[in-house]
Design an enzyme around this catalytic site. Sequence first.
Site: not given
Length: 333
Positions: A115, A197, A200
């Site tokens: 991140k 994966k 969103k």
Amino acid sequence: MNKDHKVLYSGMQATGNLTLGNYLGALKNWVGLADEYECYYGVMDLHSLTVRQNAPEFRAHARELMMLYIAAGIDPEKNVLYLQSSVPCHAELAWILNCFTYMGELQRMTQFKDKAAKHADNVNAGLFTYPVLMAADILLYQSDVVPVGKDQLQHLEITRDIAQRFNSIYGDVFTVPEPYIGKIGARIMSLQDPSKKMSKSDENPNASIYLMDDPDTIRRKCKRAVTDSEATIAYRDEQPGLKNLFDSYCACMDKTPDDVVKEFAGCGYGQVKEAVSEAVIGVLKPLQDRVKELAVDKAYIDNVMKTNAERAYYAANKTLRKVKKKVGLTDIR
Ligand code: TRP
């Protein structure tokens, strides 16, 4: 500790739109766990603040996630469904646990590294201590088991380390949680790159099916899903795009890969994609209808948020008071 039922804790961040992967991999499997466990499910809005949010949209997303939990069939009378920020104990315990967590431990977290690289312009302290807040979430409720995806196992591991460290100084304060090993949800991958994966936060809108996508959008995304040039029906790692379509189909229809390979023998990929989109629509449509019904019943959702936050607070505050006492903070009540 004397408990009738074991405690199960999980939650999702209140950011962005949930995907089919979130539903088939998590939400769908949470329904029914309340028969066996005392279940707490949080809408993790404090965690979402590690990324800059637009306040009105963010508030709406948190509410929508609450409605999705309920629409998915998680009964707010049998489970505790609440907004993380509505129970102040989370932030309080997180601070205390920050003082029992080492910089080096947090620096090793792969999600932090990922991140931080992705949001290089906003590597804030909240992003760094994110796992400590997650530890507080879990430990406040004396949770025994935590259903999480693979990507969160490292955070559960540090939660265990923090709990054990605290217990070794102050005695048995926290239950040390285990990952939930039960029926594991499907791991749904991106429709555009089946090696990662479904997420969103994917920049490519065709990579993910969102829970609120309309039928035409779902059909279009399935049609564009990446497959391969082998043109054979099989369920195997060498054909990851097709395998992912079959995984979605199996999860929606409660079928096994063996059934499905037989069912589609001799078909083209176009037919598979059509069947997958209809299966997905069949699962999402009732969920969407229920969310729309809930959305107009404002008082009902307000009431769920309020009463469930009180139930959560009751349990969380018990642990927090114990912790404060142990570390020597003054209780004036
Ligand atoms: N970090 C989790 C995720 O992104 C969400 C989360 C926050 C969570 N607190 C939790 C999950 C506690 C399980 C238990 O998926």
